[in-house]
Enzyme design. Sequence first.
Site, PDB file in Angstrom:
ATOM      1  N   HIS A   2       0.527 -31.879  15.677  1.00  0.00           N
ATOM      2  CA  HIS A   2       1.436 -30.730  15.809  1.00  0.00           C
ATOM      3  C   HIS A   2       0.949 -29.762  16.875  1.00  0.00           C
ATOM      4  O   HIS A   2       1.755 -29.106  17.530  1.00  0.00           O
ATOM      5  CB  HIS A   2       1.604 -30.027  14.456  1.00  0.00           C
ATOM      6  CG  HIS A   2       2.575 -30.723  13.553  1.00  0.00           C
ATOM      7  ND1 HIS A   2       3.430 -30.062  12.700  1.00  0.00           N
ATOM      8  CD2 HIS A   2       2.851 -32.037  13.384  1.00  0.00           C
ATOM      9  CE1 HIS A   2       4.182 -30.946  12.043  1.00  0.00           C
ATOM     10  NE2 HIS A   2       3.835 -32.150  12.433  1.00  0.00           N
ATOM     11  N   ASN A  34       5.931 -26.567  10.613  1.00  0.00           N
ATOM     12  CA  ASN A  34       4.503 -26.384  10.362  1.00  0.00           C
ATOM     13  C   ASN A  34       4.220 -25.791   8.985  1.00  0.00           C
ATOM     14  O   ASN A  34       3.059 -25.532   8.653  1.00  0.00           O
ATOM     15  CB  ASN A  34       3.882 -25.492  11.451  1.00  0.00           C
ATOM     16  CG  ASN A  34       3.703 -26.245  12.754  1.00  0.00           C
ATOM     17  OD1 ASN A  34       3.548 -27.467  12.750  1.00  0.00           O
ATOM     18  ND2 ASN A  34       3.750 -25.535  13.873  1.00  0.00           N
ATOM     19  N   ASP A  94      -4.182 -27.506  22.787  1.00  0.00           N
ATOM     20  CA  ASP A  94      -4.933 -26.333  23.227  1.00  0.00           C
ATOM     21  C   ASP A  94      -5.205 -25.358  22.086  1.00  0.00           C
ATOM     22  O   ASP A  94      -5.463 -24.174  22.304  1.00  0.00           O
ATOM     23  CB  ASP A  94      -4.181 -25.611  24.364  1.00  0.00           C
ATOM     24  CG  ASP A  94      -2.812 -25.098  23.914  1.00  0.00           C
ATOM     25  OD1 ASP A  94      -2.426 -25.378  22.752  1.00  0.00           O
ATOM     26  OD2 ASP A  94      -2.146 -24.415  24.706  1.00  0.00           O
ATOM     27  N   SER A  98      -1.553 -47.836   0.048  1.00  0.00           N
ATOM     28  CA  SER A  98      -2.968 -47.417   0.143  1.00  0.00           C
ATOM     29  C   SER A  98      -3.019 -46.023   0.764  1.00  0.00           C
ATOM     30  O   SER A  98      -3.323 -45.882   1.948  1.00  0.00           O
ATOM     31  CB  SER A  98      -3.762 -48.410   1.004  1.00  0.00           C
ATOM     32  OG  SER A  98      -3.057 -48.655   2.209  1.00  0.00           O
ATOM     33  N   ARG A 123      -2.625 -34.686  11.183  1.00  0.00           N
ATOM     34  CA  ARG A 123      -1.306 -34.089  11.486  1.00  0.00           C
ATOM     35  C   ARG A 123      -1.464 -32.782  12.271  1.00  0.00           C
ATOM     36  O   ARG A 123      -0.670 -32.479  13.169  1.00  0.00           O
ATOM     37  CB  ARG A 123      -0.556 -33.833  10.166  1.00  0.00           C
ATOM     38  CG  ARG A 123       0.868 -33.387  10.374  1.00  0.00           C
ATOM     39  CD  ARG A 123       1.589 -33.276   9.048  1.00  0.00           C
ATOM     40  NE  ARG A 123       2.978 -32.897   9.218  1.00  0.00           N
ATOM     41  CZ  ARG A 123       3.608 -32.026   8.445  1.00  0.00           C
ATOM     42  NH1 ARG A 123       2.965 -31.427   7.442  1.00  0.00           N
ATOM     43  NH2 ARG A 123       4.866 -31.740   8.657  1.00  0.00           N
ATOM     44  N   ASP A 139       2.434 -43.663   2.287  1.00  0.00           N
ATOM     45  CA  ASP A 139       2.093 -45.087   2.198  1.00  0.00           C
ATOM     46  C   ASP A 139       1.593 -45.370   0.780  1.00  0.00           C
ATOM     47  O   ASP A 139       0.397 -45.263   0.505  1.00  0.00           O
ATOM     48  CB  ASP A 139       1.000 -45.418   3.242  1.00  0.00           C
ATOM     49  CG  ASP A 139       0.353 -46.767   2.982  1.00  0.00           C
ATOM     50  OD1 ASP A 139       0.895 -47.561   2.179  1.00  0.00           O
ATOM     51  OD2 ASP A 139      -0.700 -47.031   3.579  1.00  0.00           O
ATOM     52  N   ASP A 153      -4.960 -48.076   7.223  1.00  0.00           N
ATOM     53  CA  ASP A 153      -4.838 -49.533   7.346  1.00  0.00           C
ATOM     54  C   ASP A 153      -3.395 -49.902   7.697  1.00  0.00           C
ATOM     55  O   ASP A 153      -2.632 -49.042   8.149  1.00  0.00           O
ATOM     56  CB  ASP A 153      -5.278 -50.199   6.024  1.00  0.00           C
ATOM     57  CG  ASP A 153      -4.451 -49.709   4.834  1.00  0.00           C
ATOM     58  OD1 ASP A 153      -3.428 -49.014   5.053  1.00  0.00           O
ATOM     59  OD2 ASP A 153      -4.806 -50.027   3.691  1.00  0.00           O
ATOM     60  N   GLY A 210       0.957 -28.464  24.144  1.00  0.00           N
ATOM     61  CA  GLY A 210      -0.305 -29.085  24.554  1.00  0.00           C
ATOM     62  C   GLY A 210      -1.434 -28.969  23.543  1.00  0.00           C
ATOM     63  O   GLY A 210      -1.411 -28.130  22.639  1.00  0.00           O
ATOM     64  N   HIS A 227       1.159 -42.200   9.385  1.00  0.00           N
ATOM     65  CA  HIS A 227       1.704 -42.033   8.030  1.00  0.00           C
ATOM     66  C   HIS A 227       1.153 -43.073   7.060  1.00  0.00           C
ATOM     67  O   HIS A 227       1.678 -43.222   5.962  1.00  0.00           O
ATOM     68  CB  HIS A 227       3.240 -42.059   8.069  1.00  0.00           C
ATOM     69  CG  HIS A 227       3.830 -40.907   8.815  1.00  0.00           C
ATOM     70  ND1 HIS A 227       5.134 -40.855   9.243  1.00  0.00           N
ATOM     71  CD2 HIS A 227       3.277 -39.727   9.210  1.00  0.00           C
ATOM     72  CE1 HIS A 227       5.366 -39.717   9.868  1.00  0.00           C
ATOM     73  NE2 HIS A 227       4.251 -39.005   9.873  1.00  0.00           N
ATOM     74  N   THR A 228       0.113 -43.772   7.458  1.00  0.00           N
ATOM     75  CA  THR A 228      -0.648 -44.584   6.502  1.00  0.00           C
ATOM     76  C   THR A 228      -1.483 -43.662   5.606  1.00  0.00           C
ATOM     77  O   THR A 228      -2.014 -44.079   4.585  1.00  0.00           O
ATOM     78  CB  THR A 228      -1.574 -45.590   7.240  1.00  0.00           C
ATOM     79  OG1 THR A 228      -2.265 -46.373   6.271  1.00  0.00           O
ATOM     80  CG2 THR A 228      -2.603 -44.907   8.123  1.00  0.00           C
TER      81      THR A 228
HETATM   82  C1  HEM Z   1       7.290 -40.054  14.911  1.00  0.00           C
HETATM   83  C2  HEM Z   1       7.620 -38.825  14.627  1.00  0.00           C
HETATM   84  C3  HEM Z   1       7.107 -38.107  13.418  1.00  0.00           C
HETATM   85  C4  HEM Z   1       7.854 -37.451  12.500  1.00  0.00           C
HETATM   86  C5  HEM Z   1       9.369 -37.298  12.505  1.00  0.00           C
HETATM   87  C6  HEM Z   1       6.958 -36.944  11.494  1.00  0.00           C
HETATM   88  C7  HEM Z   1       7.334 -36.206  10.396  1.00  0.00           C
HETATM   89  C8  HEM Z   1       6.511 -35.938   9.314  1.00  0.00           C
HETATM   90  C9  HEM Z   1       6.951 -35.322   8.089  1.00  0.00           C
HETATM   91  C10 HEM Z   1       8.358 -34.824   7.805  1.00  0.00           C
HETATM   92  C11 HEM Z   1       5.886 -35.285   7.253  1.00  0.00           C
HETATM   93  C12 HEM Z   1       5.865 -34.757   5.823  1.00  0.00           C
HETATM   94  C13 HEM Z   1       5.746 -33.252   5.800  1.00  0.00           C
HETATM   95  C14 HEM Z   1       5.834 -32.738   4.384  1.00  0.00           C
HETATM   96  O1  HEM Z   1       6.890 -32.932   3.772  1.00  0.00           O
HETATM   97  O2  HEM Z   1       4.856 -32.143   3.913  1.00  0.00           O
HETATM   98  C15 HEM Z   1       4.759 -35.855   7.947  1.00  0.00           C
HETATM   99  C16 HEM Z   1       3.504 -35.991   7.432  1.00  0.00           C
HETATM  100  C17 HEM Z   1       2.425 -36.455   8.152  1.00  0.00           C
HETATM  101  N1  HEM Z   1       2.413 -36.777   9.490  1.00  0.00           N
HETATM  102 FE1  HEM Z   1       4.042 -37.092  10.637  1.00  0.00          FE
HETATM  103  N2  HEM Z   1       5.678 -37.294  11.823  1.00  0.00           N
HETATM  104  C18 HEM Z   1       5.724 -38.003  13.004  1.00  0.00           C
HETATM  105  C19 HEM Z   1       4.629 -38.479  13.709  1.00  0.00           C
HETATM  106  C20 HEM Z   1       3.317 -38.253  13.345  1.00  0.00           C
HETATM  107  C21 HEM Z   1       2.187 -38.475  14.204  1.00  0.00           C
HETATM  108  C22 HEM Z   1       2.267 -38.917  15.668  1.00  0.00           C
HETATM  109  C23 HEM Z   1       1.069 -38.179  13.482  1.00  0.00           C
HETATM  110  C24 HEM Z   1      -0.383 -38.193  13.894  1.00  0.00           C
HETATM  111  C25 HEM Z   1      -0.857 -38.871  14.898  1.00  0.00           C
HETATM  112  C26 HEM Z   1       1.520 -37.797  12.148  1.00  0.00           C
HETATM  113  C27 HEM Z   1       0.709 -37.497  11.096  1.00  0.00           C
HETATM  114  C28 HEM Z   1       1.149 -37.161   9.832  1.00  0.00           C
HETATM  115  C29 HEM Z   1       0.307 -37.120   8.654  1.00  0.00           C
HETATM  116  C30 HEM Z   1      -1.165 -37.541   8.585  1.00  0.00           C
HETATM  117  C31 HEM Z   1       1.101 -36.653   7.604  1.00  0.00           C
HETATM  118  C32 HEM Z   1       0.640 -36.364   6.163  1.00  0.00           C
HETATM  119  C33 HEM Z   1       0.160 -34.923   6.117  1.00  0.00           C
HETATM  120  C34 HEM Z   1      -0.404 -34.458   4.789  1.00  0.00           C
HETATM  121  O3  HEM Z   1      -0.648 -35.256   3.890  1.00  0.00           O
HETATM  122  O4  HEM Z   1      -0.601 -33.239   4.691  1.00  0.00           O
HETATM  123  N3  HEM Z   1       2.884 -37.816  12.129  1.00  0.00           N
HETATM  124  N4  HEM Z   1       5.170 -36.239   9.212  1.00  0.00           N
END
Ligand code: HEM
Length: 330
Positions: free
Chosen positions: A71, A98, A79, A250, A67, A247, A255, A77, A196-197
């Site tokens: 971000h 963030n 960077d 798992s 994540r 998810d 996956d 970018g 989000h897997t």
């Molecule tokens: C499609 C648009 C996306 C939205 C609206 C979004 C939004 C979010 C939100 C709201 C959370 C939970 C934050 C929290 O409550 O702590 C989250 C977690 C996460 N996001 Fe996304 N996300 C998006 C795309 C992505 C992308 C493109 C990636 C990476 C390539 C990503 C990776 C992750 C990961 C791995 C988590 C879990 C983080 C943790 O466990 O600390 N997300 N995302």
Amino acid sequence: MASQKIERLLLAVLVVAGLTTMSSGTTSSPLQYDYYNATCPGVEEVVRTELVALFGNDSTLPAGLLRLHFHDCFAAGCDATIMLKSHNGTAQRDADPNSTVRGYEAIEAIKAKVEAACPLVVSCADIMAMAARDAVNYTMGPAYQVETGRRDGNVSRKEDALRFLPPADGNVSVLLDYFAVQNLTYKDMVVLSAAHTLGVAHCPSFSDRLYNYSGAGDVDPRLDAAYAANLTAACPAGNVATVQPLDPVSPYTFDLGYYQTVYNREALLASDAALLDDSLSFAYVQLMTNGSSLSIFFDDFAASMINMGRIGVRTGTDGEIRATCSIYVD
Ligand code: HEM
């Protein structure tokens, strides 16, 4: 049985063809493979070794680092400007979206090891891209080669994070706008959402769906009713600290569990549930509920990560290589 198989094959062809024609993506890149071959050979091994040690102590860290890279890339970018700190709360990391981002210290620890091997050669931005790749691979996801040659920015603005990070309640058309601005495609959006897997969301990221979906104290009807009841029990109104797995199938394995979760109507985030609302994203989700699609997903995810890693990169004489990634800039 046979007709089901043919149907599935047809669907696969349609989805892959449909999404492929839409995916122009980022076509050329100033980055390259093995950029550090001559100047810091072995850097990828240094990064991986340090990461494996860190992951061994914290199984939630891969999600954090994946994540963190996303971000960073979306706000001004790839960077490493998300790493920069500000005394007066004006840097990217001070922005609300963030507030739950994790992994800054891990990147700093890896950077220290890399600096010991090759001082002032490898950018923080490249280390972040390698760390995201290693996070995916460590959790059983695809192994792919990462492009390198990024340099670091030294201006970090809170507004960039606020403006460019997609909202958790976005529908497909909103999400597409946020991806299109980054020169990413429909396919990149549907594929990268599957990050989000891994990982978790805090209750406030989805509690509107439990308590106030249409402003009338109702539950989002797109959420499975039994699952919604579990979530309501875990997230009493006003709770900000509790987390739930994105998810639940798992949570620590990279996956197809994400797509199964979305398909089961058990996605926490409205932005994930929204993939069922558009016919093309729905078809991709459905295709990915079949275990035999795993290798297609892995190839797609690797390609989209490479596209994401090209956003707004600084190369050549633009930007800098700094010894410490998270210095104060004001
Ligand atoms: C499609 C648009 C996306 C939205 C609206 C979004 C939004 C979010 C939100 C709201 C959370 C939970 C934050 C929290 O409550 O702590 C989250 C977690 C996460 N996001 Fe996304 N996300 C998006 C795309 C992505 C992308 C493109 C990636 C990476 C390539 C990503 C990776 C992750 C990961 C791995 C988590 C879990 C983080 C943790 O466990 O600390 N997300 N995302």
